[in-house]
Scaffold this motif. Structure first.
Motif, mmCIF file in Angstrom:
data_model
loop_
_atom_site.group_PDB
_atom_site.id
_atom_site.type_symbol
_atom_site.label_atom_id
_atom_site.label_comp_id
_atom_site.label_asym_id
_atom_site.label_seq_id
_atom_site.Cartn_x
_atom_site.Cartn_y
_atom_site.Cartn_z
ATOM 1 N N SER A 1 -8.707 11.202 110.691
ATOM 2 C CA SER A 1 -8.137 9.911 111.752
ATOM 3 C C SER A 1 -8.433 8.952 111.339
ATOM 4 O O SER A 1 -8.519 8.976 109.949
ATOM 5 C CB SER A 1 -10.005 10.142 112.452
ATOM 6 N N ALA B 1 0.901 17.480 120.892
ATOM 7 C CA ALA B 1 -1.121 16.261 121.641
ATOM 8 C C ALA B 1 -1.265 17.071 122.275
ATOM 9 O O ALA B 1 -1.000 17.959 123.567
ATOM 10 C CB ALA B 1 0.269 14.452 122.205
ATOM 11 N N CYS C 1 -5.353 14.709 118.816
ATOM 12 C CA CYS C 1 -5.691 14.327 120.193
ATOM 13 C C CYS C 1 -6.034 12.659 120.214
ATOM 14 O O CYS C 1 -6.083 11.838 118.895
ATOM 15 C CB CYS C 1 -7.086 14.084 119.475
ATOM 16 N N ARG C 2 -5.310 11.534 121.379
ATOM 17 C CA ARG C 2 -5.319 10.627 120.796
ATOM 18 C C ARG C 2 -6.309 9.805 121.664
ATOM 19 O O ARG C 2 -6.820 10.168 123.075
ATOM 20 C CB ARG C 2 -3.816 9.643 121.659
ATOM 21 N N GLU D 1 -2.914 19.501 115.926
ATOM 22 C CA GLU D 1 -3.326 19.054 117.582
ATOM 23 C C GLU D 1 -4.079 17.679 117.045
ATOM 24 O O GLU D 1 -4.357 17.125 116.030
ATOM 25 C CB GLU D 1 -3.927 19.994 117.697
ATOM 26 N N ASP E 1 -5.029 4.677 122.130
ATOM 27 C CA ASP E 1 -5.042 5.350 120.827
ATOM 28 C C ASP E 1 -5.703 4.236 120.077
ATOM 29 O O ASP E 1 -4.686 3.698 118.704
ATOM 30 C CB ASP E 1 -2.882 4.639 120.923
ATOM 31 N N SER F 1 -8.698 15.544 124.178
ATOM 32 C CA SER F 1 -9.379 14.915 123.401
ATOM 33 C C SER F 1 -10.193 13.978 124.057
ATOM 34 O O SER F 1 -10.787 12.937 122.912
ATOM 35 C CB SER F 1 -7.766 13.252 124.205
ATOM 36 N N VAL G 1 -13.135 14.923 121.342
ATOM 37 C CA VAL G 1 -13.624 14.432 120.835
ATOM 38 C C VAL G 1 -14.929 14.015 120.430
ATOM 39 O O VAL G 1 -15.127 13.007 120.638
ATOM 40 C CB VAL G 1 -11.915 14.245 119.368
#
Length: 258
Positions: free
Chosen positions: A164, A83, A120-121, A118, A125, A89, A92
């Protein structure tokens, strides 16, 4: 637009995205988009299609195309357990917007689609973005191709650099089962975030190292999942993987060094 997927292997973006909703197989930590409903149908699907697929010890991401018209007919993506931190994150990009579309392979031959590394959250979420590496965040994205409902391929310099999944809690399920069509319960969304914390770094490393505080948190999540009565299809998907961690690390004593 033509996309490069594996060195000299390419596909052209079309106007026909997949219609099947994604299935977020939480115990298997993968997202599948396909029509097959069991192992037999999955095996038939592989025979009738070409592209990137799992083979013996090799487990790349999957994009499968019809043998006749070379159109995209299915996909499968593995969730990284690494993570990214909150700062990365947050980098993004929000643009460009998702453009719905399918893919048509340039040639009928197999290729290999590397898994992302990787995760990314987004806050809560709401979106999971999986990238080839964090260097992708140093430049803007060229396109987001929505190959299925809430699933997009991320494109940079004509190359697929990630994917995604929007509203991942909605699509929680196990194996080949279809997700519950009803919206997730608010409690399920909260539990999904807690479970995702548990199965990704850095908390996953603490569980594996049997750090007492991490194991106590694991046991608490496990009990909460067992006690929740609503939205059981999704909760059972979460519980399946969390129960494995409890069995492997919280219930068993550590091995004694010789």
């Amino acid at each position: 637009m033509r996309l490069t997927l594996d060195d000299d292997w390419a596909a052209t973006v079309t106007d026909e995205p997949l219609r099947s909703p994604p299935r977020f197989d939480f115990p298997g930590q993968c997202v599948r988009i396909a029509e097959y409903a069991d192992v037999t149908e999955w095996q038939q699907f592989l025979v009738q299609t070409f592209g990137s697929r799992e083979w013996l010890w090799d487990a790349p991401d999957e994009l499968r195309f019809d043998q006749a018209d070379r159109e995209l007919v299915g996909a499968g993506f593995r969730l990284p357990y690494e993570a990214a931190n909150a700062e990365d994150s947050a980098r993004v990009p929000a643009t460009p917007p998702v453009h719905p579309g399918g893919l048509r392979a340039d040639a009928v031959r197999d290729f290999r689609l590397e898994v992302t590394t990787e995760l990314c959250r987004a806050p809560g979420d709401a979106v999971l973005t999986c990238l080839r590496d964090l260097d992708v965040l140093d430049e803007p994205l060229e396109a987001r191709i929505g190959i299925a409902p809430d699933v997009a391929l991320l494109v940079q310099h004509g190359t697929v650099v990630g994917w995604s999944l929007t509203d991942p809690a909605r699509y929680l399920t196990t194996a080949f089962a279809a997700p519950d069509p009803a919206p997730p319960a608010p409690a399920t969304r909260l539990l999904f975030t807690e479970c995702l914390d548990m199965i990704t770094t850095p908390l996953l490393d603490e569980v594996r190292d049997r750090v007492p505080a991490a194991l106590e948190r694991l046991r608490a999540i496990h009990q909460t999942l067992r006690d929740q009565r609503e939205d059981r299809h999704r909760v059972d998907a979460l519980l399946s993987l969390i129960a494995e961690l409890v069995e492997d690390y919280a219930d068993r004593p550590p091995r004694q060094k010789p």
